[in-house]
Write a protein that holds these residues in place. Structure first.
Motif, PDB file in Angstrom:
ATOM      1  N   GLU A  54       0.823  -1.218   0.000  1.00  0.00           N
ATOM      2  CA  GLU A  54       0.000   0.000   0.000  1.00  0.00           C
ATOM      3  C   GLU A  54       0.852   1.262   0.000  1.00  0.00           C
ATOM      4  OE1 GLU A  54      -2.912   2.421   3.028  1.00  0.00           O
ATOM      5  OE2 GLU A  54      -3.154   0.245   2.969  1.00  0.00           O
ATOM      6  N   ILE A  55       1.830   1.313   0.886  1.00  0.00           N
ATOM      7  CA  ILE A  55       2.662   2.523   0.999  1.00  0.00           C
ATOM      8  C   ILE A  55       3.517   2.701  -0.257  1.00  0.00           C
ATOM      9  CG2 ILE A  55       4.441   3.707   2.348  1.00  0.00           C
ATOM     10  CD1 ILE A  55       1.669   3.509   3.726  1.00  0.00           C
ATOM     11  N   LEU A  56       4.046   1.614  -0.792  1.00  0.00           N
ATOM     12  CA  LEU A  56       4.801   1.720  -2.048  1.00  0.00           C
ATOM     13  C   LEU A  56       3.936   2.317  -3.150  1.00  0.00           C
ATOM     14  CD1 LEU A  56       6.919  -1.556  -2.395  1.00  0.00           C
ATOM     15  CD2 LEU A  56       7.766   0.793  -2.298  1.00  0.00           C
ATOM     16  N   GLN A  57       2.717   1.824  -3.259  1.00  0.00           N
ATOM     17  CA  GLN A  57       1.806   2.331  -4.287  1.00  0.00           C
ATOM     18  C   GLN A  57       1.546   3.832  -4.097  1.00  0.00           C
ATOM     19  OE1 GLN A  57       0.926   0.619  -6.970  1.00  0.00           O
ATOM     20  NE2 GLN A  57      -0.024   2.470  -7.730  1.00  0.00           N
ATOM     21  N   GLN A  58       1.360   4.251  -2.847  1.00  0.00           N
ATOM     22  CA  GLN A  58       1.095   5.665  -2.554  1.00  0.00           C
ATOM     23  C   GLN A  58       2.291   6.554  -2.906  1.00  0.00           C
ATOM     24  OE1 GLN A  58       0.108   5.846   1.606  1.00  0.00           O
ATOM     25  NE2 GLN A  58      -1.810   4.730   1.354  1.00  0.00           N
ATOM     26  N   ARG A  59       3.498   6.036  -2.727  1.00  0.00           N
ATOM     27  CA  ARG A  59       4.705   6.855  -2.890  1.00  0.00           C
ATOM     28  C   ARG A  59       5.400   6.708  -4.237  1.00  0.00           C
ATOM     29  NH1 ARG A  59       7.435   5.747   3.039  1.00  0.00           N
ATOM     30  NH2 ARG A  59       5.782   6.712   4.276  1.00  0.00           N
ATOM     31  N   LEU A  60       4.983   5.750  -5.030  1.00  0.00           N
ATOM     32  CA  LEU A  60       5.659   5.452  -6.290  1.00  0.00           C
ATOM     33  C   LEU A  60       5.871   6.695  -7.144  1.00  0.00           C
ATOM     34  CD1 LEU A  60       6.760   3.029  -7.928  1.00  0.00           C
ATOM     35  CD2 LEU A  60       4.522   2.919  -9.024  1.00  0.00           C
ATOM     36  N   LYS A  61       4.825   7.459  -7.365  1.00  0.00           N
ATOM     37  CA  LYS A  61       4.916   8.666  -8.193  1.00  0.00           C
ATOM     38  C   LYS A  61       5.885   9.680  -7.591  1.00  0.00           C
ATOM     39  CE  LYS A  61       2.085  12.487  -9.862  1.00  0.00           C
ATOM     40  NZ  LYS A  61       0.788  13.154  -9.728  1.00  0.00           N
ATOM     41  N   LEU A  62       5.880   9.816  -6.268  1.00  0.00           N
ATOM     42  CA  LEU A  62       6.765  10.778  -5.598  1.00  0.00           C
ATOM     43  C   LEU A  62       8.225  10.380  -5.753  1.00  0.00           C
ATOM     44  CD1 LEU A  62       4.712  11.358  -2.322  1.00  0.00           C
ATOM     45  CD2 LEU A  62       4.728  12.748  -4.410  1.00  0.00           C
ATOM     46  N   TYR A  63       8.520   9.089  -5.553  1.00  0.00           N
ATOM     47  CA  TYR A  63       9.898   8.621  -5.743  1.00  0.00           C
ATOM     48  C   TYR A  63      10.344   8.871  -7.178  1.00  0.00           C
ATOM     49  CZ  TYR A  63       9.747   5.952  -1.308  1.00  0.00           C
ATOM     50  OH  TYR A  63       9.669   5.570   0.001  1.00  0.00           O
ATOM     51  N   ARG A  64       9.486   8.527  -8.110  1.00  0.00           N
ATOM     52  CA  ARG A  64       9.832   8.668  -9.530  1.00  0.00           C
ATOM     53  C   ARG A  64      10.111  10.129  -9.891  1.00  0.00           C
ATOM     54  NH1 ARG A  64       6.323   5.164 -11.721  1.00  0.00           N
ATOM     55  NH2 ARG A  64       7.949   3.603 -11.754  1.00  0.00           N
ATOM     56  N   GLN A  65       9.281  11.048  -9.398  1.00  0.00           N
ATOM     57  CA  GLN A  65       9.469  12.469  -9.708  1.00  0.00           C
ATOM     58  C   GLN A  65      10.735  13.032  -9.075  1.00  0.00           C
ATOM     59  OE1 GLN A  65       5.750  14.054  -8.231  1.00  0.00           O
ATOM     60  NE2 GLN A  65       4.799  13.969 -10.249  1.00  0.00           N
ATOM     61  N   ALA A  66      11.095  12.549  -7.901  1.00  0.00           N
ATOM     62  CA  ALA A  66      12.242  13.099  -7.178  1.00  0.00           C
ATOM     63  C   ALA A  66      13.578  12.598  -7.708  1.00  0.00           C
ATOM     64  CB  ALA A  66      12.122  12.779  -5.684  1.00  0.00           C
ATOM     65  N   ALA A  67      13.584  11.431  -8.337  1.00  0.00           N
ATOM     66  CA  ALA A  67      14.844  10.767  -8.679  1.00  0.00           C
ATOM     67  C   ALA A  67      15.400  11.156 -10.036  1.00  0.00           C
ATOM     68  CB  ALA A  67      14.638   9.257  -8.640  1.00  0.00           C
ATOM     69  N   GLY A  68      16.711  11.187 -10.093  1.00  0.00           N
ATOM     70  CA  GLY A  68      17.411  11.319 -11.364  1.00  0.00           C
ATOM     71  C   GLY A  68      17.855   9.962 -11.884  1.00  0.00           C
ATOM     72  N   LEU A  69      17.990   8.993 -10.986  1.00  0.00           N
ATOM     73  CA  LEU A  69      18.413   7.638 -11.337  1.00  0.00           C
ATOM     74  C   LEU A  69      17.641   6.664 -10.460  1.00  0.00           C
ATOM     75  CD1 LEU A  69      20.444   5.630 -12.729  1.00  0.00           C
ATOM     76  CD2 LEU A  69      21.941   6.010 -10.750  1.00  0.00           C
TER      77      LEU A  69
END
Length: 190
Positions: free
Chosen positions: A151-166
């Motif tokens: 559940e938490i991974l699903q909620q944060r997936l977009k945030l991690y993706r937007q924040a990361a360069g790699l």
């Protein structure tokens, strides 16, 4: 140094708990001659209690405010002028640091941000095998561990993706291999 900017060089590692931020971050710091800082450990050092105790006594909102303050402190933009003669810094953020989503565009613009990932089953196995995890960090939901991670991974997936360069999947990779990939990427960026 492999990655230089006007000011102290910093690299931010993001990702869910048990994705390897601390292990990889420590090895990366050694390889680059940088210092290493784990945000969760720094908060517990400053507060004098574990995250679990802090959340129980003061709540998640208080913890997230402390996390935000530290993230702002660590991500301050490079200073103008010549770089100081100090080692760089590898920062292992807490798994929920990406919830400070308004801060990440500026962090990503100023510093390299690496997202360490793993699948939910691997994260659950790693957390289950880490006796200190339960003592140090409270549950995020009232579900079982695997359901919570999913559940938490699903909620944060977009945030991690937007924040990361790699993005690097740590499910089967060894820490040294992950560090090699990060260093290669940093060299491509400079």
């Amino acid at each position: 140094m492999l990655y230089e900017s006007a000011g102290r060089s910093k690299i931010f590692l993001i990702g869910y708990r048990a994705c390897g931020k601390s292990v990889v971050g420590q090895e990366l710091a050694v390889r680059l001659g940088y210092e290493f800082l784990d945000m969760d450990r720094e908060i517990t050092r400053r507060e004098g209690v574990s995250i679990k105790e802090l959340v129980a006594a003061r709540g998640w909102d208080y913890f997230r405010r402390r996390e935000r303050e530290l993230l702002l402190e660590l991500s301050s933009p490079p200073a103008p002028g010549p770089a100081p003669d100090t080692p760089g810094l590898v920062v292992a953020t807490g798994g929920g640091a990406v919830l400070q989503e308004d801060l990440w565009p500026a962090i990503k613009a100023a510093w390299p941000v690496v997202w360490l990932t793993a699948d939910a089953a691997t994260i659950t196995a790693r957390l289950s095998g880490d006796s200190s995890s339960e003592q140090q960090r409270p549950a995020l939901t009232d579900q079982g561990l695997l359901a919570e991670v999913e559940e938490i991974l699903q909620q944060r997936l977009k945030l991690y993706r937007q924040a990361a360069g790699l993005e690097i999947d740590t499910t089967t990779a060894k820490p040294a291999e992950i560090v090699d990939r990060i260093i290669d990427w940093l060299q491509e960026q400079s």
